[in-house]
Design a protein around this motif. Structure first.
Motif, short mmCIF file in Angstrom:
data_model
loop_
_atom_site.label_atom_id
_atom_site.label_comp_id
_atom_site.label_asym_id
_atom_site.label_seq_id
_atom_site.Cartn_x
_atom_site.Cartn_y
_atom_site.Cartn_z
N ARG A 146 9.31 25.36 -52.42
CA ARG A 146 9.87 24.21 -53.16
C ARG A 146 9.09 22.94 -52.83
O ARG A 146 8.73 22.17 -53.72
CB ARG A 146 11.34 24.04 -52.82
CG ARG A 146 11.97 22.85 -53.53
CD ARG A 146 13.43 22.77 -53.25
NE ARG A 146 14.06 23.83 -54.06
CZ ARG A 146 15.33 24.14 -54.01
NH1 ARG A 146 16.12 23.51 -53.21
NH2 ARG A 146 15.80 25.09 -54.77
N THR A 164 6.35 29.33 -47.37
CA THR A 164 7.47 30.26 -47.22
C THR A 164 8.26 30.38 -48.51
O THR A 164 8.32 29.45 -49.31
CB THR A 164 8.41 29.82 -46.09
OG1 THR A 164 8.97 28.55 -46.42
CG2 THR A 164 7.68 29.73 -44.76
N ASP A 165 8.86 31.53 -48.70
CA ASP A 165 9.73 31.78 -49.83
C ASP A 165 11.02 32.36 -49.26
O ASP A 165 11.00 33.41 -48.62
CB ASP A 165 9.06 32.78 -50.79
CG ASP A 165 9.74 32.83 -52.14
OD1 ASP A 165 10.58 31.96 -52.42
OD2 ASP A 165 9.42 33.76 -52.90
N HIS A 166 12.12 31.64 -49.44
CA HIS A 166 13.41 32.01 -48.85
C HIS A 166 13.32 32.16 -47.33
O HIS A 166 13.88 33.07 -46.74
CB HIS A 166 13.94 33.29 -49.48
CG HIS A 166 14.16 33.18 -50.96
ND1 HIS A 166 15.19 32.45 -51.50
CD2 HIS A 166 13.46 33.70 -52.00
CE1 HIS A 166 15.12 32.52 -52.82
NE2 HIS A 166 14.08 33.26 -53.15
N GLY A 167 12.55 31.26 -46.72
CA GLY A 167 12.45 31.22 -45.26
C GLY A 167 11.46 32.20 -44.66
O GLY A 167 11.27 32.21 -43.45
N SER A 202 7.80 25.01 -47.38
CA SER A 202 8.53 25.88 -48.31
C SER A 202 7.87 25.85 -49.68
O SER A 202 7.14 24.92 -50.02
CB SER A 202 9.99 25.43 -48.43
OG SER A 202 10.07 24.23 -49.17
#
Length: 79
Positions: free
Chosen positions: A7, A28-31, A5
Motif C-alpha cells: 500500500r 510486503t503484502d499482508h505483512g 507495505s
C-alpha cells in the motif's frame, strides 16, 4: 535494507525508488515479504546479467563426464 507495505509502495513509488539506491527494499503484502526492489546495477551485479549469453555458459573449470548406461536400457535383441 528497507521494508515497506504494498500500500505504501503504491502511494509513493518515487520515494521507494530513491530508497532502493541505498539498498534493497522489501515490499510486503499482508505483512509477508512478497517482492524486492533493487537498482538495475545491483540486479546486474547479483545475477551477472551484464555478461553475454556466450560468457554465461563458459565453465570456470573443465568437467570430466562419462555417461553410464543403465543396465536395463537398450538391450541387444536376440532374433
Amino acid at each position: 535494507m528497507s521494508v515497506i507495505s504494498a500500500r505504501e509502495f503504491n502511494r509513493d513509488v518515487s520515494a521507494v525508488k530513491r530508497a532502493a539506491t541505498h539498498g534493497p527494499v522489501i515490499i510486503t503484502d499482508h505483512g509477508r515479504p512478497s517482492h524486492v526492489l533493487l537498482t538495475f546495477a545491483d540486479y546486474q551485479r547479483l545475477t551477472g546479467a551484464g555478461t553475454s549469453l556466450g560468457q554465461a555458459f563458459v565453465l570456470a573449470e573443465e568437467v570430466d563426464f562419462e555417461p553410464v548406461r543403465p543396465r536395463d536400457s537398450l538391450r541387444e535383441i536376440d532374433l
